[in-house]
Enzyme design. Structure first.
Site, short mmCIF file in Angstrom:
data_model
loop_
_atom_site.label_atom_id
_atom_site.label_comp_id
_atom_site.label_asym_id
_atom_site.label_seq_id
_atom_site.Cartn_x
_atom_site.Cartn_y
_atom_site.Cartn_z
N GLU A 47 0.77 -1.27 0.04
CA GLU A 47 -0.05 -0.13 0.07
C GLU A 47 0.81 1.25 0.01
OE1 GLU A 47 -1.35 2.71 2.87
OE2 GLU A 47 -2.07 1.18 3.71
N HIS A 48 1.91 1.28 0.75
CA HIS A 48 2.88 2.31 0.78
C HIS A 48 3.62 2.60 -0.63
CE1 HIS A 48 3.46 3.69 5.26
NE2 HIS A 48 2.43 2.95 5.22
N GLU B 275 6.50 2.42 11.70
CA GLU B 275 4.96 2.61 11.99
C GLU B 275 4.56 1.51 12.89
OE1 GLU B 275 2.81 2.75 8.41
OE2 GLU B 275 0.96 2.83 9.70
ZN LIG Z 1 1.16 2.36 6.80
#
Ligand SMILES: [Zn+2]
Length: 1023
Positions: free
Chosen positions: A102-103, A200
């Site tokens: 996704e990143h 994260e």
């Molecule tokens: Zn993320």
């Protein structure tokens, strides 16, 4: 469970003062009704056209002929158009592959090969929302905008990103994980793990509630994808390879595995054409094989235990256990059953009248429900969880027993009819309330069900389900009790999961990371070592080169509306109290707000204001005890709440308004009932139930303590600002770390009578027509009725009127309507002798990452330099700080922004660095002063600022800025013109004048783990 958001960065940037809610006539809904089943449009076939009058929309369902991609369009006369595409992503390990992907898809694509087009589009567009989410079983990419050209631009970028990403190895290292020298340029410095997602997720799992929720899902649904961490478990992340990532993309990000959703008043045909031409026409159908098989039912219940880190801010350190029982329910694609179970869950746990609240919360075995409690429809089979956090070890067995007993009791006695009515009333209000992010709410609402091939259109027919639910109840009065029997009592698929703190939790985590690191290093060859060093330098060089983003589409500053639409408000007085009326299309809802200043409140009582606000609507009033009051609020209103407000003046940094803000809403027919509730609260609130107060205090303290790990940057900013203006000082007291610690102390008191006695004293200073002003938003046809009700409400509370002397001597009056020279005014407090001073504070907290902030005292809203500072914050964030703090520093995010209180703030969150980030802040200032930016950079910063300034405002909230801050439409327009006019010279000038070292007073705060350097440095105050 795991969902995360990049939008926090956009949201943080600006104060939103005003938006533009345009209507393009009422044709989108009707136009969409013209489509017919079987009609073919741009490679798609229409499958179904359905009017959904409940939500004022027409749903059009289509499929893409060649690839089988699914498509849903919600046509509605709302200019805030939305697009989203979601893929079913069902990983079978915890390497975080869907999350890292996704990143990385947002790091550049074939048509848009520049670095990070997603972030770059934030300031080339007027988007009202841009984001990407990784859930347990899907990944979603939504955006919204009010501008048609912008929609096309963003659609191109999004389509190219997800279907044709570059997926460069370099991006994998940056966003995923890598081994790198601590100082990349120094090959003798030690090797460490780095990477944005790696950090994260360390941040995410520093939150005990997240740890618990993750384990709960993994263990309740152990058969397939729900047994792993889709976001990535930090150490498992370091097992992922670039090749595996590319393979995951090829198999999951395919049209045959995609669901498209569009919403709003733009024509569907245009969307279909663009999606077909730019993406789908280049694919053939595949068999994605991503479906989640049904979880097999256990034949007997299971139990398990996990550990977490001790919470140093917990209200009672000896009570830090969590225990829940989680029940596996039915398939979420059975929409009616899921609806019923969701309602049932609310009846069981919501509010002080629910059986589990009475049995668990009021018995005070724990500080609050666990945040996992309730109905969870985010997995293929839904679940219901019940249990507590903040418990003593010794109470665990007792709590298990009570849970079982309460279920028996529910089966025996059922629910009161009035509670069911209150719940159905709540649904009615939710449908009527007009929100500005309706498209986004819709896409989130249907995502899970649709992801498992449920019918999203069925899901939209809410009234239909309400009627069917009523019918079921009528035909079988034991309908709900039988559900409880079936899903809870007789259900053998249930998990009892406990969690307790382990003193060595963080230490063990660090040891495990070190072990993994050493194991990786041991297996490195001489060539690998050289490779790591070179890759580190390459990444650094890549991050340091300025990239040409001209391949990306962009709006121009000239695409921004030059003027704002004015919001007419009417100012009047009722019984001596100023009232602002704002006529809006509120769909039969009435919104009533009031502001009451606490200028006469003795200083020592001020710190109790947040506590007062959080309990005042929950202790009972008039003839109603707290249970009846809660019931009444649910049955007659859309909610009543009270919160502290500290509002900076727009002309003078040492001037502010202090008060509490009352908010409420209701259906027009219930207006007298709502005002009766407010009158009772003003005239005869109950302050005699210490037991009730204890329950509420524990819940507040727990909530505050839990909040720090995900809003740490807000706490850091509030703290850094405290010594700079009197406004900020009061904000820290009422909403910063000081307040968190104060509530912890209160929660630890064995006797709360002294606190209870303070509440009526506070009430006398606050609930006084003398200190009050009101605001009403309602439909034009309802306004005169509403005005009558307001008048009788003010008449009812007139006995509370008493003129009291302000505690601080200098009160400054500001007219509510300067043009009309109205006598009605706001009473602000002036502290002309406030001395701003430098202060650096470090809070040591049990987190593996830091939250860093620096604040500088600058100028108020009306000052000519204010607009330049707004643009400066935005430009510095996107063109400098993002690169330094996120890309190079590995933090989840960071930036700078200008705040309404005249404070310019730098911030970072989930940041592995502390003092190095402070240097990056300084570097940002030097970068601007050296003039190393272009006109394009300034224009982009302007677009970015305007997309926040022009964010849509719901009819319920129109005119509120004027009511609270006294900012008129003329002032907004002046500010707008100043924003347009900002030049490169202005930016260099304000950066030097306000942000240069030694120019203005600044404050610094860091929240984070053990830090030798800060501890030893005498210039830091250690907390
Ligand atoms: Zn993320």
């Amino acid at each position: 469970m795991f969902r995360h958001s990049k939008s926090i960065i956009t949201k943080l940037r600006n104060l939103s003062f005003q938006g533009s809610w345009r209507s393009r006539g009422s044709s989108a809904v009707e136009r969409a009704l013209q489509f017919t089943e079987g009609q073919r449009i741009h490679g798609f076939t229409v499958k179904e056209v359905t009017a959904v009058p409940d939500l004022f929309l027409t749903a059009v369902k289509l499929t893409h002929d060649a690839t089988g991609a699914q498509y849903l369009h919600g046509a509605r006369d709302d200019s805030n158009n939305l697009f989203s595409v979601q893929f079913r992503t069902t990983p079978m390990d915890s390497t975080g592959v869907p999350h890292i992907l996704e990143h990385i898809v947002l790091c550049g694509s074939q048509r848009f090969p520049c670095r990070d087009p997603f972030f770059k589009m934030l300031n080339r567009s007027l988007s009202t929302f841009m984001n990407a989410f990784t859930a347990s079983d899907y990944t979603m990419y939504p955006f919204s905008t009010q501008n048609a050209k912008d929609f096309q631009n963003l659609l191109s970028v999004y389509l190219d990103a997800v279907f044709f990403p570059c997926l460069r190895e370099l991006d994998f290292w940056q966003e995923g994980w890598r081994l790198e020298h601590e100082t990349p340029t120094d090959p003798s410095s030690r090797l460490v793990f780095k990477g944005v997602v790696f950090n994260e997720m360390k941040g995410v799992f520093s939150d005990n509630e997240q740890i618990y929720a993750q384990h709960l899902q993994n263990k309740l649904l152990p058969d397939h994808t729900y047994s792993v961490v889709s976001g990535g478990e930090p150490l498992a992340i370091t097992d992922l390879t670039w090749i595996q990532l590319k393979h995951f993309h090829a198999t999951h990000y395919h049209p045959s595995n995609a669901r498209f959703f569009t919403y709003g008043d733009l024509p569907l045909e245009q969307h279909l054409k663009q999606i077909e031409e730019e993406a789908l026409s280049k694919f053939e159908r595949t068999e994605p094989n991503t479906a989640v098989p049904p979880q097999t039912q256990w034949d007997k219940p299971r139990a398990d235990h996990v550990t977490c880190s001790p919470d140093t801010l917990a209200p009672d350190p000896t009570k830090q256990n969590t225990l829940c029982v989680s029940y596996l329910l039915g398939d979420i694609t059975d929409t009616f059953e899921a609806f019923t179970l969701n309602l049932l869950s609310s009846l069981m746990i919501s509010g002080p009248n629910s059986p589990f609240y009475k049995a668990l919360i009021e018995a005070k075995f724990g500080s609050d429900f666990s945040s996992s409690v309730g109905f969870d429809g985010s997995t293929r089979r839904a679940s219901f969880t019940i249990g507590l956090q903040g418990m003593a070890q010794d109470d665990i067995e007792q709590v298990k027993h009570i849970i079982a007993q309460t279920i028996d009791d529910i089966i025996e006695t059922g629910f009161e009819e009035e509670r069911i009515e209150a719940l159905l009333h709540k649904i009615e209000i939710q449908i009527k309330h007009q929100s500005t992010s309706f498209g986004l709410a819709l896409t989130s609402y249907i995502a899970s069900c649709w992801n498992h091939d449920g019918d999203p259109v069925q899901l939209l027919k809410i009234s239909e389900r309400v009627s069917r639910f009523r019918k079921c109840l009528k035909e079988n009065p034991r309908y709900l009790q039988e559900k409880v029997q079936h899903y809870f009592k007789d259900n053998t698929h249930r998990l009892t999961l406990s969690m307790s703190p382990d003193e060595r939790f963080l230490e063990k985590q660090a040891e495990a990371e070190e072990q993994k690191l050493q194991w990786k290093i041991k297996n490195l060859t001489e060539v690998d070592h050289k490779d790591i060093y070179e890759k580190g330098l390459q990444l650094l060089a890549d991050q340091s080169t300025t990239q040409d983003a001209s391949c990306l589409p962009a709006l121009k500053v000239s695409d921004i509306e030059p003027t704002i639409p004015y919001t007419p408000v009417q100012l009047d007085t009722s019984g001596g109290v100023p009232v602002q009326y704002c006529e809006q299309p509120t769909n039969g809802m009435v919104y009533f707000r009031a502001m009451c200043n606490f200028n006469s409140l003795p200083e020592d009582l001020k710190i109790y204001i947040p506590l007062f606000c959080s309990v005042i609507t929950k202790l009972g009033c008039g003839k109603l005890n707290y249970r009846q009051q809660a019931q009444r609020i649910e049955l007659k209103t859309g909610g009543m709440s009270v919160s502290p407000q500290v509002i900076p003046d727009i002309d003078d940094l040492d001037l502010y308004e202090q008060g509490i803000f009352l908010t409420s809403s209701c259906l027009e027919r219930n207006l007298p009932d709502m005002f009766q509730l407010w009158s009772d609260l003003f005239n005869s609130p109950h302050f005699n139930n210490e037991e009730r107060l204890r329950v509420l205090v524990l819940m507040s303290a727990q909530e505050l303590s839990n909040g720090i790990s995900y809003s740490g940057h807000m706490y850091a900013m509030t703290r850094a600002a405290r010594s700079l203006t009197p406004t900020a000082d009061l904000q820290e007291m009422l909403g910063g770390m000081d307040q968190v610690k104060f509530m912890k102390r209160i929660a630890e008191l064995t006797d709360l009578t002294s606190v209870l006695r303070k509440l009526p004293r506070i009430k006398r200073h606050l609930f006084n027509p003398e200190t009050m002003r009101c605001a009403v938003n309602a439909s034009p046809q309802n306004m005169s009725h509403v005005a009558g009700e307001v008048e009788s409400f003010i008449g009812n509370i007139a006995a509370n009127r008493k003129e009291r002397k302000p505690v601080r001597p200098t009160v400054v009056e500001r007219s509510l309507d300067p043009q009309a020279g109205s006598a009605a005014s706001r009473k602000l407090i002036s502290e002309p002798h406030f001395k701003p001073c430098q202060m650096k504070t470090y809070f040591q907290l049990p987190f593996p990452v830091n939250f860093v902030s620096e604040c500088v005292r600058t100028v108020p809203f009306s000052h000519a330099d204010y607009a330049s500072l707004c643009i400066l914050g935005s430009m510095m964030t996107d063109k400098f700080l993002h690169g330094e703090i996120r890309e190079k520093g590995g933090a989840y995010g960071g930036g700078a922004r200008m705040g309404g209180g005249g404070l310019f703030s730098f911030y970072s969150f989930s940041d592995p660095n502390s003092t190095k980030t402070l240097s990056a802040f300084r570097g940002g200032v030097e970068w601007v002063r050296a003039g190393k930016f272009t006109q394009q950079d300034i224009d982009e910063a302007k677009l970015s600022v305007f997309s926040a300034v022009d964010a849509p405002v719901a009819p319920s909230d129109k005119g509120l800025g004027h009511f609270l801050n006294g900012i008129t439409d003329e002032m907004k327009q002046r500010h707008r013109e100043r924003l347009f006019a900002v030049t490169d010279k202005n930016l260099i000038d304000v950066a030097g004048r306000y942000l240069g070292i030694g120019q203005q007073t600044c404050g610094v705060a860091i929240l984070g783990p053990e830090n030798e350097t800060l501890r030893k440095d005498p210039s830091w105050v250690v907390k």
